[in-house]
Structure formats: structure tokens, C-alpha cells
Design an enzyme around this catalytic site. Structure first.
Site, short mmCIF file in Angstrom:
data_model
loop_
_atom_site.label_atom_id
_atom_site.label_comp_id
_atom_site.label_asym_id
_atom_site.label_seq_id
_atom_site.Cartn_x
_atom_site.Cartn_y
_atom_site.Cartn_z
N ASP A 145 0.82 -1.21 0.00
CA ASP A 145 0.00 0.00 0.00
C ASP A 145 0.86 1.27 0.00
O ASP A 145 1.99 1.26 0.50
CB ASP A 145 -0.91 -0.02 1.24
CG ASP A 145 -2.10 0.92 1.06
OD1 ASP A 145 -2.35 1.37 -0.07
OD2 ASP A 145 -2.77 1.19 2.07
N HIS A 181 2.57 3.44 -8.90
CA HIS A 181 2.35 2.02 -9.20
C HIS A 181 3.53 1.45 -9.98
O HIS A 181 3.98 0.34 -9.73
CB HIS A 181 1.05 1.84 -10.00
CG HIS A 181 -0.18 2.22 -9.24
ND1 HIS A 181 -0.39 1.84 -7.94
CD2 HIS A 181 -1.26 2.97 -9.59
CE1 HIS A 181 -1.57 2.31 -7.52
NE2 HIS A 181 -2.10 3.01 -8.50
N LEU A 228 10.04 -21.06 -5.32
CA LEU A 228 9.23 -20.04 -4.65
C LEU A 228 7.86 -20.01 -5.31
O LEU A 228 7.76 -19.92 -6.53
CB LEU A 228 9.91 -18.67 -4.77
CG LEU A 228 9.08 -17.44 -4.41
CD1 LEU A 228 8.76 -17.41 -2.92
CD2 LEU A 228 9.83 -16.15 -4.79
C1 FPP Z 1 -1.88 0.36 -3.24
O1 FPP Z 1 -1.46 1.66 -3.44
C2 FPP Z 1 -1.48 -0.51 -4.33
C3 FPP Z 1 -2.30 -1.04 -5.26
C4 FPP Z 1 -3.74 -0.78 -5.34
C5 FPP Z 1 -1.81 -1.92 -6.29
C6 FPP Z 1 -0.49 -2.58 -6.04
C7 FPP Z 1 0.12 -2.76 -7.34
C8 FPP Z 1 1.41 -2.76 -7.65
C9 FPP Z 1 2.52 -2.70 -6.69
C10 FPP Z 1 1.82 -2.81 -9.06
C11 FPP Z 1 1.11 -3.75 -9.98
C12 FPP Z 1 1.23 -5.17 -9.60
C13 FPP Z 1 1.80 -6.15 -10.34
C14 FPP Z 1 1.69 -7.56 -9.87
C15 FPP Z 1 2.52 -5.88 -11.56
P1 FPP Z 1 -2.54 2.81 -3.45
O2 FPP Z 1 -2.78 3.20 -4.85
O3 FPP Z 1 -3.75 2.35 -2.69
O4 FPP Z 1 -1.80 3.93 -2.67
P2 FPP Z 1 -2.46 5.03 -1.75
O5 FPP Z 1 -3.08 4.32 -0.58
O6 FPP Z 1 -1.31 5.87 -1.36
O7 FPP Z 1 -3.48 5.76 -2.59
#
Ligand code: FPP
Length: 248
Positions: free
Chosen positions: A27, A44, A138
């Protein structure tokens, strides 16, 4: 932290019995980007780099199962542009990293309902699963369109169907067999769940599987998470006394 100090920390981690399964809620991508006056998508994109690094570290130190929350059932509520960007990143990751993951003996599993994704994304997912299905070092579980509640409801429906068809007796339903109907199937439950980004909740991740999991939180946003912090989480996990309801 310099290389030598990092190596020392890693050796500390390797002195004890590693958790078999670590789960991560990645997150804080959006806030990481906002702090830098960048679009959320840049967060992201940077988050994928962190994921790549942590997968590599897990393989290197000998973690056998890693489950990451990459797209929740609630993420559909985000603006269309952000959803399609996340799926684009996923396709890129599965395309660009597949050979390396395969070479490193990583098996890719998907936890979640991918039938709601577009056909291009489903194709990349299928290819990745097929190519890595025999790998053993893994297990990388990508939780995609995943929700802990829908995982449990799906298991209930499938079990009920078997009872209805007379293939299963109600008396045969128990916690272990229930487990085998979840996306996690027969993988061990995570001993450690890491959540970055400063919130202290499960957010519908691994509800059934995390009954005895140690929860470890950090304010660090996912793109800034790194090997050092990962080792610190494992070292903290070693310090806790896991009694599973028993007394010492
Ligand atoms: C949370 O950050 C993260 C996500 C909703 C997506 C996680 C995705 C990735 C790390 C990249 C894509 C994944 C793969 C497998 C290629 P947020 O957007 O909720 O952040 P915030 O809480 O600061 O708004």
C-alpha cells in the site's frame, strides 16, 4: 545502509528458521507519487520495481511462499484510467519478467477471480501460469481481483455443491478441508503479513488464512520499501512468541 551492513542483517535473518510464507499488502503507491508531485500511476510503476526486488530477495534467502495483494475486488472503484494502468503494469510484469522468474524456479499462482479481466490480461496470466507450473523454489501468489470474503464464499459454494450432488457428507467438512477450497489450496498459512503505507487493517486480505498470522505494519510507502525493511520485519517476527492459543 551500506552493502556490508545489509549482508550482516541478512545473515541475522538466515540464523533462524525462516517463515515459510510471507504475505504483503503493498500500500501507499499513490501517496508516494503525490509527495513527489507525480501522477499516481508513477507510484504504481515504482511499486512494480519494489515487487521485483522483494521476489528476488525471497528466492535468494529461501522463502517458499510469497503472496502479494496486487489488485483487490474494491480496486474496480478507482478511475478507469488507473484500473487500466494497473492491468497494463500487470501484463508488462508477466511479459518482461517471465523468463527471469522461470529461470529462478518461481511458480506463479493467481488468487482471485480473473474472469472479470479483459482477454489480453487473461492470456498473459494463463501463459505465465503454464510456463511456471512445474517450478518449485518459490510460489509467487498474485492476489488479483481478490477479496478475503469472496474467497470464503466461493469455498462455501463449492462445498455446498458437492454436498448437494452427494459427493461429500456434511460430517466431512472441517477446517483443513475448507482450507483446500480456498485460493490458497494446500499452501501453508502465512506466518507473517507485512502491510506498508501506514494503515493498520487487513482490508479484506486473507481473512481465513491469517487467523494466527503475525501482522507487521510500517508507515513506509510500498515504492520506498526495500530489502533492509523486509529483513527487519522478519527479525521482528522472530522476536514474537507464537503460542497458537496455548500457554508457555
Ligand atoms: C496500493 O497503493 C497498491 C495497489 C492498489 C496496487 C499494487 C500494485 C502494484 C505494486 C503494481 C502492480 C502489480 C503487479 C503484480 C505488476 P494505493 O494506490 O492504494 O496507494 P495510496 O493508498 O497511497 O493511494
Amino acid at each position: 545502509m551500506n552493502k556490508k551492513e545489509l549482508e550482516k542483517l541478512k545473515n541475522e535473518v538466515l540464523k533462524r528458521e525462516l517463515p515459510k510464507h510471507i504475505a504483503i499488502t503493498m500500500d501507499g503507491n499513490g501517496r508516494w507519487a503525490k509527495k513527489r508531485f507525480l501522477p499516481r500511476t508513477a507510484g504504481h510503476r515504482e511499486g512494480v520495481k519494489t515487487l521485483r526486488k522483494i521476489v528476488e530477495v525471497c528466492g535468494d534467502i529461501g522463502i517458499k511462499h510469497l503472496t502479494v495483494f496486487a489488485f483487490s475486488t474494491e480496486n474496480w472503484k478507482r478511475p478507469d484510467g488507473e484500473v487500466s494502468y494497473l492491468l497494463k503494469l500487470l501484463r508488462e510484469f508477466l511479459k518482461k519478467d517471465l523468463n527471469t522468474l522461470h529461470k529462478n524456479n518461481v511458480k506463479i499462482n493467481i488468487w482471485g477471480n480473473i474472469s472479470e479481466f479483459d482477454s489480453g490480461t487473461r492470456e498473459e496470466i494463463k501463459k505465465a501460469i503454464k510456463k511456471t507450473e512445474g517450478n518449485t523454489k518459490l510460489q509467487l501468489n498474485l492476489a488479483l481481483n481478490y477479496g478475503g470474503r469472496s474467497d470464503i464464499v466461493k469455498a462455501c459454494k463449492n462445498i455446498s455443491m458437492k454436498v448437494k450432488l452427494g459427493e461429500l457428507d456434511i460430517e466431512q467438512i472441517n477446517e483443513d478441508m475448507f482450507n483446500s477450497y480456498l485460493y490458497s489450496e494446500n499452501q501453508p498459512e502465512p506466518e507473517l503479513l507485512i502491510r506498508t503505507g501506514g494503515d493498520y487493517r487487513l482490508s479484506n486480505f486473507l481473512l481465513y488464512q491469517s487467523a494466527y498470522t503475525e501482522l507487521w505494519f510500517t508507515d513506509v510507502y510500498w515504492p520506498a520499501f526495500n530489502e533492509e525493511i523486509f529483513y527487519r520485519a522478519i527479525l521482528d517476527y522472530y522476536k514474537v512468541d507464537r503460542r497458537f492459543g496455548d500457554i508457555q
